[in-house]
Design a protein around this motif. Structure first.
Motif, PDB file in Angstrom:
ATOM      1  N   THR A  59     -11.754   8.117  25.880  1.00 14.93           N
ATOM      2  CA  THR A  59     -11.376   7.469  27.041  1.00 14.93           C
ATOM      3  C   THR A  59     -10.592   8.344  27.894  1.00 14.93           C
ATOM      4  N   LEU A  60      -9.754   9.278  27.145  1.00 12.17           N
ATOM      5  CA  LEU A  60      -9.001  10.241  28.085  1.00 12.17           C
ATOM      6  C   LEU A  60      -9.961  11.341  28.836  1.00 12.17           C
ATOM      7  N   PRO A 229     -11.846  -5.881  23.036  1.00 13.13           N
ATOM      8  CA  PRO A 229     -11.877  -6.374  24.261  1.00 13.13           C
ATOM      9  C   PRO A 229     -12.387  -7.428  24.778  1.00 13.13           C
ATOM     10  N   ALA A 230     -13.201  -8.037  24.131  1.00 11.89           N
ATOM     11  CA  ALA A 230     -13.897  -9.424  24.662  1.00 11.89           C
ATOM     12  C   ALA A 230     -12.924 -10.518  24.466  1.00 11.89           C
ATOM     13  N   ALA A 259     -16.341  -1.459  27.432  1.00  8.74           N
ATOM     14  CA  ALA A 259     -15.404  -2.431  27.557  1.00  8.74           C
ATOM     15  C   ALA A 259     -14.075  -2.083  27.939  1.00  8.74           C
ATOM     16  N   VAL A 260     -13.786  -0.902  27.232  1.00  3.61           N
ATOM     17  CA  VAL A 260     -12.092  -0.578  27.574  1.00  3.61           C
ATOM     18  C   VAL A 260     -11.993   0.130  28.681  1.00  3.61           C
ATOM     19  N   GLU A 261     -12.854   1.028  28.798  1.00 10.00           N
ATOM     20  CA  GLU A 261     -12.453   2.280  29.796  1.00 10.00           C
ATOM     21  C   GLU A 261     -12.092   1.974  31.075  1.00 10.00           C
TER      22      GLU A 261
END
Ligand SMILES: [Zn+2]
Length: 272
Positions: A59-60, A229-230, A259-261
């Motif tokens: 994600t970073l 995340p859902a 879903a998280v990004e």
């Protein structure tokens, strides 16, 4: 923050340097904007301190990539340093620990304990990776630090000076985007544990132990990615939550990341 005198072709990119080496001699690579490198007070983002928490690294990297492609680096020239992989040996060996079997997030000085639940090293700062991170922070003096972990599903602010940063990140999200997380700030006694849950962590050191020469202290938020995340965050995570996460990650890492990004990128941008 924007300096019109700077050439956009130079500011619209990160430069990369090594801030030290791991035990097995892998470089610890920092990607930084010119504004981060040239003055204290910027934002430092850290991932991969636990080598098996792949989502924090990815994600970073996608955040950095998105900033560069969108031109946001040159538009607002944020003072931003990104260390996506603080534990490269652990990443290679797919383990939480470094190559010496130490949990780096228990090896910082503040609250360090030889009897930590996780292996904390022979002494505070016994590990080359934690020393490199310490030296970077002491030399560069970032004003805001966000350290990513997987996956207690929360924003955890250490020290009262960190509350505004945690709130800025929290407030960047819609109500639906917040649902998989909880917010823990020091003013909220109902949810802030005492004594520290993570003795010898980076958050403990930056949030309560570290003071810069001018007396100020950095704001630090530990951003624990969502458990699911859902779904709204359960008030208590299941005891086997890490095993469940690893299973889900193996089945569909791409689905978890996508879903998280978006919300994570919003929070990271709010920290810049
Ligand atoms: Zn972690």
């Amino acid at each position: 923050m924007h300096n019109p005198g700077q050439n956009p072709s130079r500011t619209n990119r990160f430069t990369t340097r090594s801030i030290g080496s791991s035990h097995e001699n892998r470089p610890l690579l920092l990607h930084e904007t010119p504004a981060f490198a040239s003055a204290p007070g910027g934002t430092l983002l850290i991932g991969g301190m636990h080598g098996d928490e792949r989502a924090t690294i990815l994600t970073l990297l996608s955040f950095q990539d998105r900033l560069q492609r969108s031109g946001r680096v040159s538009e607002s020239a944020p003072a931003l340093g990104i260390l996506p992989l603080a534990n490269p040996d652990g990443y290679l060996h797919n383990t939480r620990y470094n190559a010496r079997g130490v949990d780096l997030n228990r090896n910082f000085e503040t609250g360090w304990s030889p009897e930590s639940e996780e292996p904390s090293g022979a002494a505070p700062w016994s590990e080359p990776e934690s020393r490199a991170l310490r030296d970077l922070i002491l030399q560069q003096r970032p004003g805001r630090i966000v350290t990513l972990h997987w996956a207690l599903a929360e924003l955890d602010a250490d020290g009262p000076q960190s509350t505004p940063l945690a709130l800025a990140m929290w407030n960047s999200l819609t109500e639906a985007e917040r649902a998989p997380y909880r917010l823990r700030v020091s003013e909220s006694e109902a949810v802030f544990p005492s004594p520290a849950e993570c003795p010898g962590s980076l958050g403990q050191w930056c949030g309560t132990g570290l003071h810069y020469p001018d007396g100020s202290a950095p704001a630090i938020v530990t951003l624990e990615l969502p458990y699911d995340p859902a779904l709204p965050r359960p008030s208590a995570l299941p005891g086997d939550h890490l095993a469940r996460l690893r299973y889900a990650w193996k089945q569909d890492a791409r689905g978890y990341l996508s879903a998280v990004e978006g919300p994570v990128h919003k929070m990271l941008w709010a920290a810049c």
